[in-house]
Motif scaffolding. Structure first.
Motif, PDB file in Angstrom:
ATOM      1  N   SER A  22       0.817  -1.215   0.000  1.00  6.98           N
ATOM      2  CA  SER A  22       0.000   0.000   0.000  1.00  6.98           C
ATOM      3  C   SER A  22       0.852   1.268   0.000  1.00  6.98           C
ATOM      4  O   SER A  22       0.394   2.317  -0.425  1.00  6.98           O
ATOM      5  CB  SER A  22      -0.957   0.007   1.200  1.00  6.98           C
ATOM      6  OG  SER A  22      -0.259   0.217   2.399  1.00  6.98           O
ATOM      7  N   PHE A  23       2.101   1.153   0.451  1.00  3.15           N
ATOM      8  CA  PHE A  23       3.010   2.306   0.421  1.00  3.15           C
ATOM      9  C   PHE A  23       3.660   2.477  -0.941  1.00  3.15           C
ATOM     10  O   PHE A  23       4.443   3.389  -1.142  1.00  3.15           O
ATOM     11  CB  PHE A  23       4.100   2.165   1.483  1.00  3.15           C
ATOM     12  CG  PHE A  23       3.588   2.205   2.894  1.00  3.15           C
ATOM     13  CD1 PHE A  23       2.470   2.951   3.239  1.00  3.15           C
ATOM     14  CD2 PHE A  23       4.221   1.497   3.886  1.00  3.15           C
ATOM     15  CE1 PHE A  23       2.001   2.984   4.541  1.00  3.15           C
ATOM     16  CE2 PHE A  23       3.766   1.526   5.188  1.00  3.15           C
ATOM     17  CZ  PHE A  23       2.648   2.271   5.521  1.00  3.15           C
ATOM     18  N   GLY A  24       3.390   1.560  -1.860  1.00  2.31           N
ATOM     19  CA  GLY A  24       3.915   1.689  -3.214  1.00  2.31           C
ATOM     20  C   GLY A  24       5.185   0.914  -3.488  1.00  2.31           C
ATOM     21  O   GLY A  24       5.798   1.080  -4.541  1.00  2.31           O
ATOM     22  N   VAL A  25       5.610   0.054  -2.568  1.00  2.00           N
ATOM     23  CA  VAL A  25       6.784  -0.783  -2.813  1.00  2.00           C
ATOM     24  C   VAL A  25       6.413  -1.779  -3.911  1.00  2.00           C
ATOM     25  O   VAL A  25       5.310  -2.330  -3.913  1.00  2.00           O
ATOM     26  CB  VAL A  25       7.230  -1.523  -1.526  1.00  2.00           C
ATOM     27  CG1 VAL A  25       8.394  -2.448  -1.810  1.00  2.00           C
ATOM     28  CG2 VAL A  25       7.589  -0.519  -0.444  1.00  2.00           C
ATOM     29  N   ALA A  26       7.319  -2.006  -4.838  1.00  2.00           N
ATOM     30  CA  ALA A  26       7.061  -2.903  -5.970  1.00  2.00           C
ATOM     31  C   ALA A  26       6.667  -4.296  -5.482  1.00  2.00           C
ATOM     32  O   ALA A  26       7.289  -4.848  -4.565  1.00  2.00           O
ATOM     33  CB  ALA A  26       8.294  -2.998  -6.859  1.00  2.00           C
ATOM     34  N   LYS A  27       5.643  -4.857  -6.121  1.00  5.42           N
ATOM     35  CA  LYS A  27       5.102  -6.147  -5.684  1.00  5.42           C
ATOM     36  C   LYS A  27       6.153  -7.254  -5.691  1.00  5.42           C
ATOM     37  O   LYS A  27       6.202  -8.069  -4.767  1.00  5.42           O
ATOM     38  CB  LYS A  27       3.898  -6.549  -6.532  1.00  5.42           C
ATOM     39  CG  LYS A  27       4.219  -6.776  -7.988  1.00  5.42           C
ATOM     40  CD  LYS A  27       2.980  -7.075  -8.801  1.00  5.42           C
ATOM     41  CE  LYS A  27       3.352  -7.101 -10.269  1.00  5.42           C
ATOM     42  NZ  LYS A  27       2.203  -7.186 -11.115  1.00  5.42           N
ATOM     43  N   GLY A  28       7.007  -7.296  -6.682  1.00  6.55           N
ATOM     44  CA  GLY A  28       8.037  -8.331  -6.749  1.00  6.55           C
ATOM     45  C   GLY A  28       9.004  -8.236  -5.585  1.00  6.55           C
ATOM     46  O   GLY A  28       9.398  -9.246  -5.002  1.00  6.55           O
ATOM     47  N   ARG A  29       9.357  -7.025  -5.229  1.00  6.12           N
ATOM     48  CA  ARG A  29      10.284  -6.813  -4.108  1.00  6.12           C
ATOM     49  C   ARG A  29       9.658  -7.261  -2.788  1.00  6.12           C
ATOM     50  O   ARG A  29      10.306  -7.897  -1.962  1.00  6.12           O
ATOM     51  CB  ARG A  29      10.667  -5.335  -4.070  1.00  6.12           C
ATOM     52  CG  ARG A  29      11.739  -5.001  -3.100  1.00  6.12           C
ATOM     53  CD  ARG A  29      12.159  -3.530  -3.310  1.00  6.12           C
ATOM     54  NE  ARG A  29      12.899  -3.059  -2.167  1.00  6.12           N
ATOM     55  CZ  ARG A  29      14.228  -3.036  -2.100  1.00  6.12           C
ATOM     56  NH1 ARG A  29      14.934  -3.432  -3.129  1.00  6.12           N
ATOM     57  NH2 ARG A  29      14.825  -2.601  -1.017  1.00  6.12           N
ATOM     58  N   VAL A  30       8.385  -6.945  -2.600  1.00  5.46           N
ATOM     59  CA  VAL A  30       7.687  -7.346  -1.373  1.00  5.46           C
ATOM     60  C   VAL A  30       7.598  -8.869  -1.300  1.00  5.46           C
ATOM     61  O   VAL A  30       7.923  -9.472  -0.275  1.00  5.46           O
ATOM     62  CB  VAL A  30       6.276  -6.722  -1.292  1.00  5.46           C
ATOM     63  CG1 VAL A  30       5.506  -7.265  -0.100  1.00  5.46           C
ATOM     64  CG2 VAL A  30       6.356  -5.198  -1.228  1.00  5.46           C
ATOM     65  N   ILE A  31       7.181  -9.494  -2.390  1.00  4.46           N
ATOM     66  CA  ILE A  31       7.018 -10.950  -2.397  1.00  4.46           C
ATOM     67  C   ILE A  31       8.352 -11.641  -2.142  1.00  4.46           C
ATOM     68  O   ILE A  31       8.432 -12.574  -1.339  1.00  4.46           O
ATOM     69  CB  ILE A  31       6.369 -11.426  -3.713  1.00  4.46           C
ATOM     70  CG1 ILE A  31       4.915 -10.943  -3.782  1.00  4.46           C
ATOM     71  CG2 ILE A  31       6.436 -12.948  -3.835  1.00  4.46           C
ATOM     72  CD1 ILE A  31       4.245 -11.137  -5.144  1.00  4.46           C
ATOM     73  N   VAL A  32       9.409 -11.199  -2.808  1.00  2.00           N
ATOM     74  CA  VAL A  32      10.719 -11.842  -2.633  1.00  2.00           C
ATOM     75  C   VAL A  32      11.196 -11.729  -1.189  1.00  2.00           C
ATOM     76  O   VAL A  32      11.603 -12.722  -0.581  1.00  2.00           O
ATOM     77  CB  VAL A  32      11.769 -11.245  -3.604  1.00  2.00           C
ATOM     78  CG1 VAL A  32      13.183 -11.626  -3.199  1.00  2.00           C
ATOM     79  CG2 VAL A  32      11.484 -11.698  -5.025  1.00  2.00           C
ATOM     80  N   TRP A  33      11.128 -10.532  -0.595  1.00  2.00           N
ATOM     81  CA  TRP A  33      11.636 -10.365   0.768  1.00  2.00           C
ATOM     82  C   TRP A  33      10.741 -11.041   1.800  1.00  2.00           C
ATOM     83  O   TRP A  33      11.233 -11.552   2.809  1.00  2.00           O
ATOM     84  CB  TRP A  33      11.885  -8.897   1.093  1.00  2.00           C
ATOM     85  CG  TRP A  33      13.209  -8.482   0.542  1.00  2.00           C
ATOM     86  CD1 TRP A  33      13.434  -7.711  -0.557  1.00  2.00           C
ATOM     87  CD2 TRP A  33      14.484  -8.893   1.026  1.00  2.00           C
ATOM     88  NE1 TRP A  33      14.791  -7.607  -0.781  1.00  2.00           N
ATOM     89  CE2 TRP A  33      15.459  -8.322   0.184  1.00  2.00           C
ATOM     90  CE3 TRP A  33      14.911  -9.677   2.082  1.00  2.00           C
ATOM     91  CZ2 TRP A  33      16.813  -8.505   0.367  1.00  2.00           C
ATOM     92  CZ3 TRP A  33      16.267  -9.867   2.282  1.00  2.00           C
ATOM     93  CH2 TRP A  33      17.202  -9.285   1.432  1.00  2.00           C
ATOM     94  N   GLN A  34       9.451 -11.064   1.553  1.00  2.00           N
ATOM     95  CA  GLN A  34       8.563 -11.800   2.457  1.00  2.00           C
ATOM     96  C   GLN A  34       8.855 -13.299   2.356  1.00  2.00           C
ATOM     97  O   GLN A  34       8.870 -13.999   3.373  1.00  2.00           O
ATOM     98  CB  GLN A  34       7.093 -11.515   2.134  1.00  2.00           C
ATOM     99  CG  GLN A  34       6.658 -10.109   2.467  1.00  2.00           C
ATOM    100  CD  GLN A  34       6.705  -9.809   3.937  1.00  2.00           C
ATOM    101  OE1 GLN A  34       6.205 -10.561   4.766  1.00  2.00           O
ATOM    102  NE2 GLN A  34       7.317  -8.699   4.308  1.00  2.00           N
ATOM    103  N   ALA A  35       9.104 -13.792   1.154  1.00  3.03           N
ATOM    104  CA  ALA A  35       9.435 -15.213   0.969  1.00  3.03           C
ATOM    105  C   ALA A  35      10.745 -15.558   1.672  1.00  3.03           C
ATOM    106  O   ALA A  35      10.866 -16.629   2.282  1.00  3.03           O
ATOM    107  CB  ALA A  35       9.513 -15.554  -0.519  1.00  3.03           C
TER     108      ALA A  35
END
Length: 161
Positions: A126-139
């Protein structure tokens, strides 16, 4: 403890792993908690830990992709209407401050100690961080914690048995 493990062993393998997958979808239990549940119930760690990780990461990815679409719709509507953004709530501001201080990797790796991974992933998106970056770091965070806690508890229960 032995009764729980005997009961778990009496179940079909598919049900054992479905139970781990469902546990991994529950906030605050997530991948690391599901890996611990696998250890406590005596499910093979070479299967239980990956199942917990895959289920947890899959739901995080779904949340990120959904929030990205919601965010894009809201931003586009506000731009079209000429409105300014709403001020962040107290909880949102805490996450934003952590994001500015620690970055996406830090928030992803430290987040599970404070909030469910799902909230952290949604907030970052929601803050605008790129979806791929969020998914990778959460993974990365989910995998790290599920492996560490799963291995720790499997080792503890193996030592006890």
């Amino acid at each position: 403890m032995a009764e729980l493990q005997s009961f778990t062993e009496s179940l079909p393998a598919a049900l054992q792993f479905l139970g781990i997958a469902v546990a991994a979808l529950v906030p605050y239990i997530e991948g690391e908690g599901a890996a611990i549940i696998g250890a406590v119930t005596g499910i093979n760690p070479w299967i239980a830990i990956p199942v917990a990780i895959i289920a947890n990461v899959a739901l995080v990815a779904l949340i990120v992709l959904t929030f990205e679409k919601i965010r894009a719709g809201i931003v586009n509507r506000r731009i079209a209407a000429g409105k300014t953004p709403k001020p962040a709530s107290e909880k949102q501001q805490k996450v934003r401050n952590a994001l500015e201080k620690y970055g996406v990797p830090g928030v992803s790796l430290l987040g599970p100690f404070l909030l469910p991974t799902y909230f952290t992933a949604a907030a970052l998106t929601s803050f605008g961080v790129a979806k791929g970056r969020v998914i990778v770091w959460q993974a990365v965070a989910i995998t790290l914690y599920a492996v560490v806690f799963g291995a720790l508890f499997y080792g503890l229960f193996a030592a006890i048995a």
